[in-house]
Design a protein around this motif. Structure first.
Motif, PDB file in Angstrom:
ATOM      1  N   LEU A 270       0.837  -1.211   0.000  1.00 30.87           N
ATOM      2  CA  LEU A 270       0.000   0.000   0.000  1.00 30.87           C
ATOM      3  C   LEU A 270       0.866   1.253   0.000  1.00 30.87           C
ATOM      4  O   LEU A 270       0.574   2.221  -0.717  1.00 30.87           O
ATOM      5  N   ASP A 271       1.932   1.255   0.795  1.00 35.61           N
ATOM      6  CA  ASP A 271       2.806   2.422   0.893  1.00 35.61           C
ATOM      7  C   ASP A 271       3.466   2.727  -0.443  1.00 35.61           C
ATOM      8  O   ASP A 271       3.465   3.873  -0.911  1.00 35.61           O
ATOM      9  N   SER A 274       0.876   3.860  -3.086  1.00 34.79           N
ATOM     10  CA  SER A 274       0.417   5.239  -2.838  1.00 34.79           C
ATOM     11  C   SER A 274       1.436   6.253  -3.348  1.00 34.79           C
ATOM     12  O   SER A 274       1.063   7.312  -3.868  1.00 34.79           O
ATOM     13  N   ARG A 278       0.734   9.309  -6.110  1.00 37.89           N
ATOM     14  CA  ARG A 278       1.102  10.723  -5.933  1.00 37.89           C
ATOM     15  C   ARG A 278       1.942  11.227  -7.113  1.00 37.89           C
ATOM     16  O   ARG A 278       2.003  12.430  -7.371  1.00 37.89           O
ATOM     17  N   PRO A 283      -4.112   4.179  -9.658  1.00 36.00           N
ATOM     18  CA  PRO A 283      -4.135   3.455  -8.372  1.00 36.00           C
ATOM     19  C   PRO A 283      -4.242   1.949  -8.582  1.00 36.00           C
ATOM     20  O   PRO A 283      -4.804   1.478  -9.572  1.00 36.00           O
TER      21      PRO A 283
END
Length: 608
Positions: A270-271, A274, A278, A283
């Protein structure tokens, strides 16, 4: 004509000129044959006579062979078995003790070898085999491709990387040269990940190239990034080509042996995903599929296309059987702590999961401890695999100072308080017994130490609270069973205390690996006493010697019964250096589990 006397025919009168001496029939025949041969002038007749003589000789040979065959058939199987045993006894008497032990261990290893490959039931039934690795769109930069083999060898030698396999992709010591998006590289730097670790230098290019891989490196060396990043980039590529809709995916799955390890891997994915969002990338939907949590809480993920699944085997099988997930388009499968996934209670689960695959996939196996038995099995199961090894499989992390102390059982609790003063918190205390874990936590709480406990019998909420409270600094000490020793990442831990030495040296390697991570140093203090098995102490002794650590005198005094001048080999089942396969505690435990499962017991135990 005058009548003859009855005996006239048989009179032996030496003066009788008509007397002819007796000649045996066979001799007369030979004389007759010789006379015929000498008197005849026909070549054809001579040849005919020679052929008749040869035929007579052959008839005699055939008759003798037939007689011998009748004798052979009359021998019983019992007689033949006795002769075989006698020959084997003579051969065994000529062998040394070491040769006999090696043969026995080879027989045991062959008996416990996995018979089925990492293949789906359809592939096994139809005899489908893949001979070429999966093709991907990734290619190394031109300047990397133009390197010569000697340059690549020097990079591997500098980073202590050992590779085996055909057409091994070149090592790359720079994230940007791996063609990783710059936004992700900046994110790594913000997390103090400046350059790839040795397992990443060779492992990431290998995975990017679509090659099946066996990755072995000590704990805390960055294996998670090495197998997660290639999957993230592949999922990103597929999403960019055509957005995923509900019911589609996943692109790949990551299997973990414990819920805690799966949760940690999920959070890392997830990190990193993400950070890509950005930077303007689409996604990715990642599903955490573990027991102890309600899948309805992740309905927002299930209602979309799924790119990545991080799972424990039991819950993943449940989701596949209920058709909540499908592996029809899955082309990537990684098993973290692969030796545990294949070798212990998850073996049947892994085979079950494989049956849901419809097409060829890339398979990666990662672990800090990968015994020869698992390596051999993987070599046979994967497609042209590349073995990437940083240090000996099962060796201890050299960044950890190992201190082994003899502590009587009744004095352990008191001495534990003294050991906690060696370093500032956080500290992990390991024990193999769940009840002992609870007792240690209670004792520490009574002494005013902020402590939490985690073991397999606690609920998932309790386990998650303990890890979060410990990671956040709310609690100074975490008392844990083996469930917290596999792969969990606690970067700030300087000290690990092993309250009770595990029987299997693999578990010890994993436990001390909770400190000394990501290039940092740490201390591991281990309590041993008369309750510790001698072969476990021998494993520990050789591990300390291999790592160049101080070996206490009481360990040096333990003699190895195998040390008779020959070369000591590690156990092929667990990698321990102090015993052979015939007395391997891991094999004994595996057999105990199988017996328990056959008798209706719980073969898994431990609440993984």
């Amino acid at each position: 004509m005058p009548a003859r006397e009855p005996d006239d025919e048989y009179k032996l009168d030496g003066d009788d000129e008509d007397y002819v001496p007796y000649v045996p029939v066979q001799q007369r025949r030979q004389q007759k044959l010789a006379k015929l041969v000498s008197t005849t002038s026909s070549v054809g007749q001579k040849r005919k006579l020679e052929q008749d003589a040869e035929q007579a000789t052959q008839d005699l040979i055939d008759e003798e062979e037939a007689r011998r065959e009748r004798v052979r058939k009359e021998r019983t199987l019992l007689v033949e078995a006795q002769e075989v045993h006698q020959r084997k006894a003579v051969q065994d008497a000529q062998k040394t003790d070491n040769e006999k032990k090696e043969e026995q261990e080879a027989e045991i290893l062959a008996a416990i070898a996995n018979r089925r490959q990492l293949a789906s039931d359809r592939e096994l039934a139809q005899g489908i085999t893949y001979t070429e690795p999966l093709k991907t769109s990734w290619r190394p930069p031109r300047h990397v491709l133009n390197r010569d083999a000697e340059y690549n060898r020097k990079i591997r030698e500098k980073n202590h990387i050992i590779v085996e396999g055909d057409d091994v992709p070149p090592p790359i010591a720079n994230f940007l040269d791996m063609k990783i998006p710059e936004v992700l590289v900046k994110h790594f730097k913000a997390k103090r990940i400046i350059s790839p670790t040795p397992i990443q230098i060779q492992g990431i290019p290998t995975a990017f190239a679509g090659r099946d891989m066996i990755g072995i490196a000590f704990t805390g060396s960055g294996k998670t990034l090495a197998f997660c990043l290639p999957l993230i980039m592949r999922a990103l590529e597929e999403e960019s080509k055509m957005p995923f809709m509900k019911g589609e995916g996943p692109v790949g799955i990551i299997l973990c042996p414990s819920r805690e390890l799966a949760t940690q891997t999920y959070e890392n994915v997830l990190d990193w995903s993400s950070a890509l969002v950005r930077g303007g990338y689409p996604p990715l939907n990642t599903l955490l599929c573990i027991g102890g949590i309600s899948m309805s809480d992740q309905s927002h993920v299930l209602n979309k296309g799924i790119h990545i699944v991080v799972a424990t085997p039991g819950r993943l099988i449940d989701m596949l059987e209920k058709r909540k997930l499908t592996l029809e388009s899955c082309t990537y499968m990684c098993m973290d702590e692969a030796d545990r996934m294949i070798d212990l209670g998850f073996e049947e689960d892994v085979r079950n999961i494989m049956s849901f695959f419809q097409h060829q996939r890339q398979t990666l196996l990662f672990s800090a401890t990968m015994p020869r038995k698992i390596q051999d099995f993987a070599q046979q199961s994967l497609v042209k695999p590349v073995l990437v090894n940083v240090g000996r499989a099962g060796a201890a992390n050299l960044d950890v100072l190992q201190v082994v102390e003899y502590v009587k059982q009744e004095a352990k609790m008191v001495y534990l308080l003294e050991c906690l003063q060696k370093t500032p918190p956080p500290v992990i205390v390991f024990s193999e017994n769940k009840n002992e874990v609870d007792d240690i936590q209670e004792y520490l709480l009574l002494k005013g130490v902020e402590a939490v406990a985690i073991h397999g019998s606690k609920t998932q909420d309790e386990r998650q609270y303990a890890i979060k409270a410990f990671k956040s600094g709310q609690k100074d000490v975490m008392v844990a069973s083996g469930v917290a020793s596999k792969g969990l990442d606690f970067n700030e831990i300087q000290h690990v205390i092993i309250f009770s030495m595990p029987k299997e040296i693999e578990d010890y390697v994993h436990q001390i690996g909770r400190t000394g991570r990501s290039g940092k140093t740490g201390i591991a203090t281990t309590f041993v006493n008369l309750n510790t098995a001698e072969q476990t102490l021998l494993d520990l002794k050789y591990l300390l010697m291999e790592a160049g650590q101080k070996v206490p005198q009481f360990l040096l005094s333990i003699e190895d019964p195998r040390a008779d001048g020959g070369t000591l080999k590690g156990c092929p089942v667990c990698g321990g250096l102090g015993h052979g396969i015939s007395n391997c505690p891991k094999l004994e435990d595996s057999q105990r589990r199988q017996m328990a499962s056959h008798s209706g017991g719980d073969s898994m135990g431990g609440g993984y």
